[in-house]
Write a protein that holds these residues in place. Structure first.
Motif, PDB file in Angstrom:
ATOM      1  N   PHE A   1       0.915   3.677  -3.054  1.00 62.64           N
ATOM      2  CA  PHE A   1      -0.234   4.486  -3.415  1.00 62.64           C
ATOM      3  C   PHE A   1      -0.304   5.756  -2.569  1.00 62.64           C
ATOM      4  CE2 PHE A   1      -1.197   0.105  -4.440  1.00 62.64           C
ATOM      5  CZ  PHE A   1      -1.582   0.214  -5.753  1.00 62.64           C
ATOM      6  N   SER A   2      -0.834   6.800  -3.172  1.00 63.29           N
ATOM      7  CA  SER A   2      -1.025   8.066  -2.477  1.00 63.29           C
ATOM      8  C   SER A   2      -2.070   7.913  -1.370  1.00 63.29           C
ATOM      9  CB  SER A   2      -1.510   9.115  -3.483  1.00 63.29           C
ATOM     10  OG  SER A   2      -1.992  10.261  -2.828  1.00 63.29           O
TER      11      SER A   2
ATOM     12  N   PHE B   1      -3.156   4.330 -14.130  1.00 66.18           N
ATOM     13  CA  PHE B   1      -2.658   5.066 -12.972  1.00 66.18           C
ATOM     14  C   PHE B   1      -2.193   6.447 -13.393  1.00 66.18           C
ATOM     15  CE2 PHE B   1      -1.935   0.567 -12.523  1.00 66.18           C
ATOM     16  CZ  PHE B   1      -2.425   0.284 -11.270  1.00 66.18           C
TER      17      PHE B   1
ATOM     18  N   CYS C   1      -9.932   5.149  -6.467  1.00 66.92           N
ATOM     19  CA  CYS C   1      -9.872   3.942  -7.279  1.00 66.92           C
ATOM     20  C   CYS C   1     -11.258   3.596  -7.818  1.00 66.92           C
ATOM     21  CB  CYS C   1      -9.325   2.797  -6.429  1.00 66.92           C
ATOM     22  SG  CYS C   1      -9.058   1.292  -7.371  1.00 66.92           S
TER      23      CYS C   1
ATOM     24  N   ILE D   1      -5.625   8.325  -2.694  1.00 71.32           N
ATOM     25  CA  ILE D   1      -5.980   7.491  -3.838  1.00 71.32           C
ATOM     26  C   ILE D   1      -7.486   7.508  -4.086  1.00 71.32           C
ATOM     27  CG2 ILE D   1      -6.113   5.398  -2.414  1.00 71.32           C
ATOM     28  CD1 ILE D   1      -5.146   3.820  -4.871  1.00 71.32           C
TER      29      ILE D   1
ATOM     30  N   ILE E   1      -6.687   6.073   1.159  1.00 71.84           N
ATOM     31  CA  ILE E   1      -5.919   4.844   1.357  1.00 71.84           C
ATOM     32  C   ILE E   1      -6.595   3.890   2.341  1.00 71.84           C
ATOM     33  CG2 ILE E   1      -4.384   5.710   3.174  1.00 71.84           C
ATOM     34  CD1 ILE E   1      -3.343   3.474   0.208  1.00 71.84           C
TER      35      ILE E   1
ATOM     36  N   PHE F   1       0.817  -1.212   0.000  1.00 75.61           N
ATOM     37  CA  PHE F   1       0.000   0.000   0.000  1.00 75.61           C
ATOM     38  C   PHE F   1       0.850   1.262   0.000  1.00 75.61           C
ATOM     39  CE2 PHE F   1      -2.793  -3.295   1.627  1.00 75.61           C
ATOM     40  CZ  PHE F   1      -3.884  -3.128   0.793  1.00 75.61           C
TER      41      PHE F   1
END
Length: 86
Positions: free
Chosen positions: A6-7, A77, A12, A10, A23, A3
Motif C-alpha cells: 500500500f502507498s 483499489f 481507505c 493510502i 499508512i 502493508f
C-alpha cells in the motif's frame, strides 16, 4: 497483512467506519480497531480495466463479541506509481 503493498498516502473507506488516512492509521486500524477479532481474508476474482482494480473477497473469522463472520465483500483499489517502483 503485507502493508508494503500500500502507498504511504493510502486513503481507505470502509462501510460503517471512519476513513483512514495514511499508512500509519491504516496499519493501526487493520491490527487493532477492526470489528473482527481474528480471522483471515481470502482473495477472489480480480477485475482491472486500467488503473482501477475491483477484488471480490471473503473475510472469515470471529468478531469481538464472539460471533462468527463469513461475509463476502468487494474491495476497490486505485493503482498508482510510486518513486522507485515499476
Amino acid at each position: 497483512m503485507t502493508f508494503d503493498l500500500f502507498s504511504p498516502s493510502i486513503r481507505c473507506k470502509r462501510s460503517g467506519c471512519p476513513v483512514t488516512e495514511g499508512i500509519a492509521e491504516f496499519r493501526e486500524f487493520s491490527t487493532g480497531r477492526r470489528v473482527i477479532a481474528k480471522g483471515r481474508h481470502f482473495g477472489g476474482a480480480l477485475f482491472h480495466p486500467d488503473r482501477r482494480v475491483a477484488a471480490g473477497r471473503r473475510l472469515t473469522g470471529t468478531l469481538h463479541d464472539g460471533s462468527r463472520a463469513d461475509p463476502p465483500f468487494g474491495g476497490f483499489f486505485d493503482l498508482m506509481e510510486e518513486a522507485g517502483t515499476r
